[in-house]
Design a protein around this motif. Structure first.
Motif, short mmCIF file in Angstrom:
data_model
loop_
_atom_site.label_atom_id
_atom_site.label_comp_id
_atom_site.label_asym_id
_atom_site.label_seq_id
_atom_site.Cartn_x
_atom_site.Cartn_y
_atom_site.Cartn_z
N HIS A 1 -6.67 8.69 16.09
CA HIS A 1 -5.29 8.42 16.52
C HIS A 1 -4.29 9.08 15.58
N PHE A 2 -4.59 9.08 14.28
CA PHE A 2 -3.69 9.66 13.30
C PHE A 2 -4.01 11.12 13.00
N VAL B 1 0.84 -1.20 0.00
CA VAL B 1 0.00 0.00 0.00
C VAL B 1 0.87 1.25 0.00
N THR B 2 1.92 1.24 0.83
CA THR B 2 2.82 2.39 0.90
C THR B 2 3.49 2.65 -0.45
N ILE C 1 -3.92 1.40 7.97
CA ILE C 1 -2.97 2.33 8.58
C ILE C 1 -2.06 2.92 7.51
N SER C 2 -1.61 2.10 6.57
CA SER C 2 -0.77 2.61 5.49
C SER C 2 -1.55 3.53 4.56
N SER C 3 -2.86 3.32 4.45
CA SER C 3 -3.69 4.15 3.58
C SER C 3 -4.00 5.50 4.19
N GLY D 1 -11.86 -2.28 7.36
CA GLY D 1 -11.30 -2.70 8.64
C GLY D 1 -10.39 -1.65 9.25
N ILE D 2 -9.48 -2.11 10.12
CA ILE D 2 -8.57 -1.19 10.82
C ILE D 2 -7.13 -1.74 10.82
#
Length: 288
Positions: free
Chosen positions: A209-210, A145-146, A177-179, A171-172
């Protein structure tokens, strides 16, 4: 350059359908499919692949039979049972963890990169698209993804595009997270079901959180208006903007079966009207 990621706490909420519609209405953004484990945005946007980049994920162990002293330390230590009694490594079972190389007293184990997927830079009738595919059984989807987002950034710079729309994974987990890192807004789609609300609240914790600004869309809001009110109350209590509510509409499925974004389908329905209204609000917020 601004980046908008479209997310959902669970699968089947209409995330990809809305992303395709936004891309069709904008026609001036780089679209990225970061659901690399099960990509399907290409089914609606029908990209023509211009460039393919190999993705290498985990490493594959191999044992040099000339160096091997057949002590069996690697077999006993491999928790994935990837090494047989003849000291052959099963490439489908090997996770590339490296423990066999650590325990081998003869330094007979070496590791090679193995191709785990592909990244595509493509062109659609709505503009450039970057997407990827992780091969079955492979891992490191977050890394893929990154890399996919990196190619999207380069494409946007090369094409002088001011907006990137990212279709994230449900989802999570790690791909999400990378997205979500380093984006401007997260467009979160949910549905008024018990599982939809539960996963929506988990996803909002991740978004917070982000420190990403969330925007919420409630899809199929009229299948349970009591639960829709619960979602709206949650958003009001947490100062979250609800961009709009999309009603249940069989035409959405019909358009998907035909392989076109619903806003491109030759039928005006309450769902398409709601999506176009959401599009207007998104462009105003993003100032594009």
């Amino acid at each position: 350059m601004k980046q908008l990621v479209v997310l959902s706490g669970k699968g089947g909420t209409g995330k990809t359908t809305l992303t395709a519609s936004l891309a069709a209405l904008l026609q001036d953004a780089v679209v990225v499919d970061c659901d690399v484990d099960a990509p399907d945005l290409h089914l609606l946007l029908k990209p023509t692949v211009l460039k393919v980049k190999d993705f290498y994920g985990s490493k594959l162990a191999s044992i040099d039979k000339d160096k091997c002293i057949k002590c069996g330390a690697c077999i006993r230590s491999c928790r994935f049972d990837a090494i047989d009694d003849d000291f052959n490594v099963d490439q489908f079972s090997c996770e590339g963890c490296g423990v066999c190389g650590l325990v081998c007293p003869a330094n007979a184990v070496s590791f090679t990169q193995r191709k785990a997927g592909e990244i595509y830079v493509s062109e659609t009738k709505y503009g450039p698209m970057v997407h990827a595919l992780l091969f079955p059984g492979e891992e490191n989807s977050g890394k893929l993804v990154t890399m996919t987002r990196l190619f999207a950034n380069l494409t946007a710079q090369d094409r002088k595009k001011s907006l990137i729309i990212i279709d994230g994974s449900p989802g999570i987990g790690c791909p999400v997270i990378s997205s979500i890192t380093n984006v401007d807004y997260a467009l979160v789609i949910t549905e008024p079901t018990a599982s939809g609300i539960h996963d929506f609240e988990r996803l909002m914790q991740l978004v917070n959180h982000f420190s990403v600004k969330p925007l919420v869309v409630i899809n199929k809001y009229d299948i349970n208006e009591e639960n829709t009110h619960r979602i709206e109350n949650y958003c009001n209590e947490n100062d979250i903007t609800v961009l709009g509510k999309i009603p249940f509409d069989p035409i959405v499925v019909e358009a998907m079966v035909q392989g076109v974004p619903v806003v491109e389908y030759n039928v005006v329905t309450p769902a398409t009207i709601a999506i176009k209204d959401i599009f207007q609000k998104v462009t105003k917020i993003l100032e594009v």
